[in-house]
Design an enzyme around this catalytic site. Structure first.
Site, PDB file in Angstrom:
ATOM      1  N   ALA A 254     131.838  68.689  25.067  1.00 17.86           N
ATOM      2  CA  ALA A 254     131.434  69.282  23.777  1.00 17.86           C
ATOM      3  C   ALA A 254     132.601  68.884  22.595  1.00 17.86           C
ATOM      4  O   ALA A 254     132.289  69.877  21.008  1.00 17.86           O
ATOM      5  CB  ALA A 254     130.710  70.777  23.881  1.00 17.86           C
ATOM      6  N   ALA A 255     133.725  68.582  22.606  1.00 18.87           N
ATOM      7  CA  ALA A 255     134.895  68.502  21.620  1.00 18.87           C
ATOM      8  C   ALA A 255     134.353  67.303  21.134  1.00 18.87           C
ATOM      9  O   ALA A 255     134.891  68.127  19.525  1.00 18.87           O
ATOM     10  CB  ALA A 255     136.227  67.909  22.668  1.00 18.87           C
ATOM     11  N   GLY A 256     133.191  66.623  21.268  1.00 15.74           N
ATOM     12  CA  GLY A 256     133.311  65.367  20.297  1.00 15.74           C
ATOM     13  C   GLY A 256     131.738  66.309  19.735  1.00 15.74           C
ATOM     14  O   GLY A 256     132.182  65.917  18.771  1.00 15.74           O
ATOM     15  N   ASP A 257     131.215  67.451  19.930  1.00 17.59           N
ATOM     16  CA  ASP A 257     129.530  67.823  19.439  1.00 17.59           C
ATOM     17  C   ASP A 257     130.520  69.031  18.525  1.00 17.59           C
ATOM     18  O   ASP A 257     130.076  69.420  17.000  1.00 17.59           O
ATOM     19  CB  ASP A 257     129.233  68.809  20.424  1.00 17.59           C
ATOM     20  CG  ASP A 257     128.884  67.371  21.112  1.00 17.59           C
ATOM     21  OD1 ASP A 257     128.226  66.279  21.053  1.00 17.59           O
ATOM     22  OD2 ASP A 257     128.315  68.196  22.624  1.00 17.59           O
TER      23      ASP A 257
HETATM   24  O1  RIB Z   1     128.569  66.559  24.953  1.00 19.93           O
HETATM   25  C1  RIB Z   1     128.065  67.373  25.986  1.00 19.93           C
HETATM   26  C2  RIB Z   1     127.503  67.570  26.550  1.00 19.93           C
HETATM   27  O2  RIB Z   1     126.773  65.931  26.713  1.00 19.93           O
HETATM   28  C3  RIB Z   1     126.993  67.887  26.939  1.00 19.93           C
HETATM   29  O3  RIB Z   1     126.310  69.264  27.481  1.00 19.93           O
HETATM   30  C4  RIB Z   1     125.734  68.055  28.225  1.00 19.93           C
HETATM   31  O4  RIB Z   1     124.780  67.983  27.727  1.00 19.93           O
HETATM   32  C5  RIB Z   1     126.042  66.277  27.652  1.00 19.93           C
HETATM   33  O5  RIB Z   1     124.406  66.859  26.618  1.00 19.93           O
END
Ligand code: RIB
Length: 312
Positions: A254-257
């Site tokens: 989730a760093a990209g998120d």
């Molecule tokens: O970017 C991380 C996410 O990728 C995770 O939370 C997982 O659910 C996948 O979708």
């Protein structure tokens, strides 16, 4: 601060995570890991990242099954202040689940059973009132939702004069075309995604810049190619390199998120692009220091402090 409301189009998953010393090779079993479950999905993570970082309003366009995991995900998003009235409930399909393995250096690999996420359609995007787009400064989309729905969302965002950000994760070559990228203000691939989209190797900053230039030639206004601990390159009228904060990596999930959700918010608040990229980079670096997807996403005061520290 101006209109800090954003729309996120993407996915909702439940993450089942094993942290171990190393990632298994194909066919191998590695013992000794620890297990936890966490809220995830790139769209949901990006929406939560923006909400925790201070968005006035974040609405998520996505789909879940009519099952316990879907209900738990929606309850969690509600608690985070993410609007879910545009989340479709799909009968007879399971909600999305991601199996994630993380090694002791923080690297991961992820396998997703998309389930209901794949049932979001262009017609669902057409059914959203114009007003929802007009109220939002930015539309942020990722590719864990079906590409046709994502393209329709980008088209509508652009028609309504909103800034559009496409995080092409996971990469899908269907978007590597002027027909799609003309609707994108900023595309944010990582190195792997940039390589897949452009067909060019992306292993260093020079190659990231070359791939970014290709994406800009194809129609988006800016390409930000992220490179993990090596920072990112921002390609548009000019080319700039941004260093990453130095942190002790625990889990890159989730760093990209974190980067995309906070980038969208920063732009919605009227920050200039390079300040927004630096601020989003600080959020991404903080997320890497903590395990899990949504549990790792930082709050605004933490991001501000890390950003100030970086800029002296
Ligand atoms: O970017 C991380 C996410 O990728 C995770 O939370 C997982 O659910 C996948 O979708």
């Amino acid at each position: 601060m101006t209109q800090a409301a954003i729309l996120v189009l993407g996915s909702i998953n439940t993450d089942l995570v094993v942290r171990g010393t190393r990632l298994p090779a194909p066919g191998e079993t590695v013992l000794g890991g620890t297990f936890f479950r966490a809220a995830g999905g790139k769209g949901a993570n990006q929406a939560v990242a923006a909400a925790r970082a201070g968005a006035v309003s974040v609405s998520l366009i996505a789909a879940v099954g009519d099952d316990d995991l879907g209900r738990e995900s929606l309850a969690g998003l509600h608690t985070e202040g993410v609007g879910c009235d545009l989340v479709k409930r799909v009968q007879g399909e399971p909600s999305g689940v991601a199996l994630i393995m993380v090694d002791q250096t923080g690297q991961n690999c992820i396998s997703v059973a998309s389930g209901a996420n794949l049932h979001l359609t262009p017609a669902d995007i057409d059914a959203i009132d114009d007003g929802r787009f007009k109220q939002s400064a930015v539309l942020l989309a990722c590719l864990e939702a079906p590409v046709e729905a994502v393209i329709r969302g980008l088209q509508r965002g652009r028609q309504m004069g909103r800034a559009t950000i496409l995080n092409p994760a996971p990469a899908d070559s269907a978007i590597a075309s002027p027909d799609v990228l003309k609707y994108v203000d900023i595309i944010t691939p990582n190195e792997t995604e940039a390589a897949l989209l452009t067909g060019q190797p992306v292993q260093d900053a020079a190659q990231a810049i070359a791939a970014g230039k290709r994406l800009v030639e194809w129609g988006c206004r800016h390409a930000i190619v992220t490179m993990g601990a090596r920072g990112c390159v921002v390609v548009g009228d000019r080319v700039r390199q941004v260093a990453a904060l130095e942190v002790q990596a625990v889990d890159a999930t989730a760093a990209g998120d974190a980067f995309n959700g906070t980038l969208a918010l920063a732009l919605a608040e009227g920050k200039d692009l390079m300040t927004a990229v630096g601020w989003a980079g600080a959020a991404a670096a903080l997320s890497v220091t903590r395990p899990g997807a949504q549990p790792s996403l930082p709050r605004r005061d933490e991001i501000d402090e890390a950003f100030r520290g970086r800029n002296g």
